[in-house]
Motif scaffolding. Structure first.
Motif, PDB file in Angstrom:
ATOM      1  N   ARG A 295       3.780  13.574 -11.781  1.00  0.00           N
ATOM      2  CA  ARG A 295       2.710  12.670 -11.140  1.00  0.00           C
ATOM      3  C   ARG A 295       1.327  13.217 -12.032  1.00  0.00           C
ATOM      4  O   ARG A 295       0.867  14.343 -12.100  1.00  0.00           O
ATOM      5  CB  ARG A 295       2.564  13.018  -9.923  1.00  0.00           C
ATOM      6  CG  ARG A 295       3.836  12.444  -9.024  1.00  0.00           C
ATOM      7  CD  ARG A 295       3.942  10.979  -9.155  1.00  0.00           C
ATOM      8  NE  ARG A 295       2.763  10.180  -8.899  1.00  0.00           N
ATOM      9  CZ  ARG A 295       2.240   9.299  -7.774  1.00  0.00           C
ATOM     10  NH1 ARG A 295       3.311   9.703  -6.825  1.00  0.00           N
ATOM     11  NH2 ARG A 295       1.537   8.465  -7.837  1.00  0.00           N
ATOM     12  N   GLY A 296       0.419  11.918 -12.213  1.00  0.00           N
ATOM     13  CA  GLY A 296      -0.553  12.444 -13.074  1.00  0.00           C
ATOM     14  C   GLY A 296      -0.464  12.615 -14.501  1.00  0.00           C
ATOM     15  O   GLY A 296      -1.469  13.036 -15.141  1.00  0.00           O
ATOM     16  N   GLY A 297       0.490  12.380 -14.927  1.00  0.00           N
ATOM     17  CA  GLY A 297       0.860  12.675 -16.217  1.00  0.00           C
ATOM     18  C   GLY A 297       0.321  12.006 -17.486  1.00  0.00           C
ATOM     19  O   GLY A 297       0.695  12.233 -18.772  1.00  0.00           O
ATOM     20  N   SER A 298      -0.201  10.648 -17.136  1.00  0.00           N
ATOM     21  CA  SER A 298      -0.831  10.033 -18.025  1.00  0.00           C
ATOM     22  C   SER A 298      -1.768  10.826 -19.167  1.00  0.00           C
ATOM     23  O   SER A 298      -2.012  10.545 -20.174  1.00  0.00           O
ATOM     24  CB  SER A 298      -1.585   8.898 -17.782  1.00  0.00           C
ATOM     25  OG  SER A 298      -0.728   7.953 -17.172  1.00  0.00           O
TER      26      SER A 298
ATOM     27  N   THR B 155       2.534   3.423  -8.280  1.00  0.00           N
ATOM     28  CA  THR B 155       3.444   4.900  -8.491  1.00  0.00           C
ATOM     29  C   THR B 155       3.847   5.278  -7.079  1.00  0.00           C
ATOM     30  O   THR B 155       5.067   5.449  -6.813  1.00  0.00           O
ATOM     31  CB  THR B 155       2.896   5.769  -9.272  1.00  0.00           C
ATOM     32  OG1 THR B 155       2.566   5.277 -10.790  1.00  0.00           O
ATOM     33  CG2 THR B 155       3.958   6.963  -9.952  1.00  0.00           C
TER      34      THR B 155
ATOM     35  N   TYR C  10       2.380   8.853 -18.958  1.00  0.00           N
ATOM     36  CA  TYR C  10       3.560   9.287 -18.119  1.00  0.00           C
ATOM     37  C   TYR C  10       4.763   9.283 -18.297  1.00  0.00           C
ATOM     38  O   TYR C  10       5.636   9.861 -18.038  1.00  0.00           O
ATOM     39  CB  TYR C  10       3.207   8.672 -16.676  1.00  0.00           C
ATOM     40  CG  TYR C  10       3.974   8.606 -15.622  1.00  0.00           C
ATOM     41  CD1 TYR C  10       4.092   9.933 -15.005  1.00  0.00           C
ATOM     42  CD2 TYR C  10       4.705   7.506 -14.823  1.00  0.00           C
ATOM     43  CE1 TYR C  10       4.951  10.092 -13.679  1.00  0.00           C
ATOM     44  CE2 TYR C  10       5.538   7.912 -13.571  1.00  0.00           C
ATOM     45  CZ  TYR C  10       5.442   8.969 -13.279  1.00  0.00           C
ATOM     46  OH  TYR C  10       6.356   9.377 -12.020  1.00  0.00           O
TER      47      TYR C  10
ATOM     48  N   GLU D 195       4.135   1.782 -15.402  1.00  0.00           N
ATOM     49  CA  GLU D 195       3.201   1.836 -16.808  1.00  0.00           C
ATOM     50  C   GLU D 195       3.601   0.897 -17.554  1.00  0.00           C
ATOM     51  O   GLU D 195       2.961   0.288 -18.500  1.00  0.00           O
ATOM     52  CB  GLU D 195       3.353   3.309 -17.146  1.00  0.00           C
ATOM     53  CG  GLU D 195       2.287   4.435 -16.840  1.00  0.00           C
ATOM     54  CD  GLU D 195       2.505   4.820 -15.503  1.00  0.00           C
ATOM     55  OE1 GLU D 195       3.532   4.613 -14.759  1.00  0.00           O
ATOM     56  OE2 GLU D 195       1.547   5.528 -14.914  1.00  0.00           O
TER      57      GLU D 195
ATOM     58  N   SER E  55      -2.406   4.059 -17.348  1.00  0.00           N
ATOM     59  CA  SER E  55      -1.566   4.629 -16.121  1.00  0.00           C
ATOM     60  C   SER E  55      -0.960   3.166 -15.559  1.00  0.00           C
ATOM     61  O   SER E  55      -1.544   2.180 -15.903  1.00  0.00           O
ATOM     62  CB  SER E  55      -2.286   5.372 -15.003  1.00  0.00           C
ATOM     63  OG  SER E  55      -2.904   6.345 -15.429  1.00  0.00           O
ATOM     64  N   ALA E  56      -0.218   3.381 -14.222  1.00  0.00           N
ATOM     65  CA  ALA E  56       0.180   2.111 -13.643  1.00  0.00           C
ATOM     66  C   ALA E  56      -1.133   2.013 -12.725  1.00  0.00           C
ATOM     67  O   ALA E  56      -2.097   2.758 -12.653  1.00  0.00           O
ATOM     68  CB  ALA E  56       1.312   2.707 -12.720  1.00  0.00           C
TER      69      ALA E  56
HETATM   70  N1  ASP Z   1       1.143   6.615 -12.647  1.00  0.00           N
HETATM   71  C1  ASP Z   1       1.489   7.919 -12.713  1.00  0.00           C
HETATM   72  C2  ASP Z   1       0.983   8.623 -11.393  1.00  0.00           C
HETATM   73  O1  ASP Z   1       0.349   7.842 -10.672  1.00  0.00           O
HETATM   74  C3  ASP Z   1       0.753   8.706 -13.807  1.00  0.00           C
HETATM   75  C4  ASP Z   1      -0.769   8.654 -13.854  1.00  0.00           C
HETATM   76  O2  ASP Z   1      -1.209   7.986 -13.185  1.00  0.00           O
HETATM   77  O3  ASP Z   1      -1.251   9.506 -14.539  1.00  0.00           O
HETATM   78  O4  ASP Z   1       1.093   9.772 -11.102  1.00  0.00           O
END
Ligand code: ASP
Ligand code: MG
Length: 440
Positions: A196-199, A42, A182, A120, A36-37
């Motif tokens: 969001r959260g896609g990693s 993000t 992501y 990312e 992820s970042a």
């Molecule tokens: N960096 C993206 C986010 O904060 C993806 C992730 O962290 O999964 O949503």
């Protein structure tokens, strides 16, 4: 081959990034590492993008400068040699020059998505350089070369698989293959993302595409818990879950996983293991097709649910009525989560209310409509609990002092969902913890 995904907090500090490098190296075999970042990035990019969309150049520039400082100090903690620090500095300044370029041009949704992708792109590059400094046999594999979504924003698993095969074949002798979570390309071939959260989702898509031995999702908690630790004092990590149980939990409340993560892994039966970077000895949670029947596994709650009640005498003994109701939601691209019907009424819940007004206008053609916003779904999960006797009795006994607005069970054997007023959520979760898990 293993797929290991590390979230924002696992790479958010230089020490942590170094620690995950050690963790990766201590894991035998060839690995794909999805990052992820850095935590906070993000969110910062979203803020910058919002400022630019609103035409507030100055505010955007301020945020960009703050973020740049963060990266300047991050690399100082990450690299040990002057040579690599110089490479890191070059990388950071290249990224920030590009971000400022995006910011000064005509800024539209396309540039916004490109901006979001930088988090990312930079985290993986910094990590790759760290591994280079440690003389690890590693490569950076750009996610934008293989990860894609179609016009409905659905990942194209088959295409991803076809693209990954030759790419990975050419990296046969590489120990660690690093890629971005992501980010992806959309059907117009533009840079896009998996939300969001896609990693997590990226890791699962790769794991499924390459039929990995296992997908490991490393976060900062020790797996999925049997109840919401933010509300209930004593909860415990669940050691084993079935794919179905985990899907229900990922959607209902348990914030630990992107809700779609389980789907690709389940399709090709690749186990998903949730592990804690802060406590690598902790067992975590393993999600697979194996499960123990008839035991309660977890309860979770989801807030901000809207209940829509449609009452119509025309529904009585009619066929095709529900189809027409569902079509309204389909036209407005609004998923329905829970549903329960009587002979003359149907109640359903939705999560996204962007199109609520037009949905209601359409539904009024069918009968009387009642809407209750801000409701809570309590969801009880367990593999094949629906087939056991006495299960509902236990759940309702626990909820004896909670007014229940709507119930849905039997849709899957793994889930009983109950809608309540949010004011009763805490009481419900605590009482279910006592009654279903014997925890006081
Ligand atoms: N960096 C993206 C986010 O904060 C993806 C992730 O962290 O999964 O949503
Ligand atoms: Mg996450």
């Amino acid at each position: 081959m293993l797929v290991l995904k590390f979230g924002g907090t696992s790479v958010g500090k230089p020490e942590r990034m170094k620690k995950i490098a050690d963790l990766v190296l201590a894991t035998p075999g060839q690995k794909v590492v999805v990052l992820s970042a850095l935590s906070g990035t993000t969110n910062a990019l979203v803020a910058i993008g919002d400022h630019l969309m609103a035409g507030s150049q100055n505010l955007a520039e301020k945020e960009i400068a703050t973020l740049e400082k963060h990266y300047d100090s991050f690399i100082k903690g990450l690299y040990s040699s002057e040579a690599f620090l110089a490479i890191g500095q070059e990388t950071v300044s290249r990224f920030f020059i590009f971000m400022r370029l995006l910011a000064t041009g005509q800024f539209d949704v396309k540039s916004y998505r490109e901006l979001l992708a930088q988090g990312e792109l930079i985290s993986t590059e910094l990590f790759y350089q760290h591994l280079q400094e440690q003389k690890v046999n590693s490569r950076l594999l750009p996610a934008l070369h293989f990860m894609s979504i179609d016009e409905n924003e659905e990942p194209e698993l088959e295409k991803i698989e076809q693209r990954l095969k030759p790419l990975l074949a050419s990296l046969k002798n590489v120990d660690v293959i690093i890629t971005q979570g992501y980010i992806c390309r959309n059907h117009r071939n533009e840079i896009d993302n998996l939300k969001r959260g896609g990693s997590d989702y990226t890791a699962s898509l790769i794991g499924a595409a390459i039929r990995a031995e296992e997908i490991q999702i490393w976060t900062d908690i020790d797996g999925m818990h049997n109840n919401d630790p933010r509300i209930v004092k004593k909860t415990f990590p669940i050691s084993e879950l079935t794919f179905d149980e985990a899907s229900e939990l990922a959607y209902f409340g348990a914030k630990i996983l992107h809700p779609s993560t389980i789907v690709p892994a389940q399709k090709y039966n690749v186990p998903v293991r949730l592990k804690n970077t802060m406590d690598e000895k902790a067992e975590g949670t393993i999600i697979s097709n194996k499960g123990i029947e008839g035991t309660f596994k977890a309860v979770a709650a989801k807030d901000n649910i809207t209940v829509i009640n449609i009452k119509s005498s025309r529904m009585l003994m009619a066929y095709g009525f529900l189809r027409r109701v569902f079509e309204v939601f389909e036209q407005h691209k609004t998923p329905i989560d829970m549903i329960s019907t009587s002979e003359v009424a149907v109640s359903l819940t939705i999560d996204g209310i962007d199109n609520l007004d037009s949905i209601i206008t359409e539904l009024k053609k069918f009968g009387t409509i009642e809407v209750e916003k801000n409701q809570t779904i309590i969801c009880v999960v367990g593999h094949n609990i629906g087939k056991q006797k006495g299960i509902l009795e236990k759940v309702f006994h626990a909820l004896a002092s909670v007014p229940v607005r709507m119930v849905s069970c039997g849709g899957s054997n793994n889930n009983i969902s109950i809608v309540i007023e949010p004011a009763f959520k805490e009481r419900a979760l605590i009482s279910l913890n006592e009654n279903l898990f014997g925890i006081r």
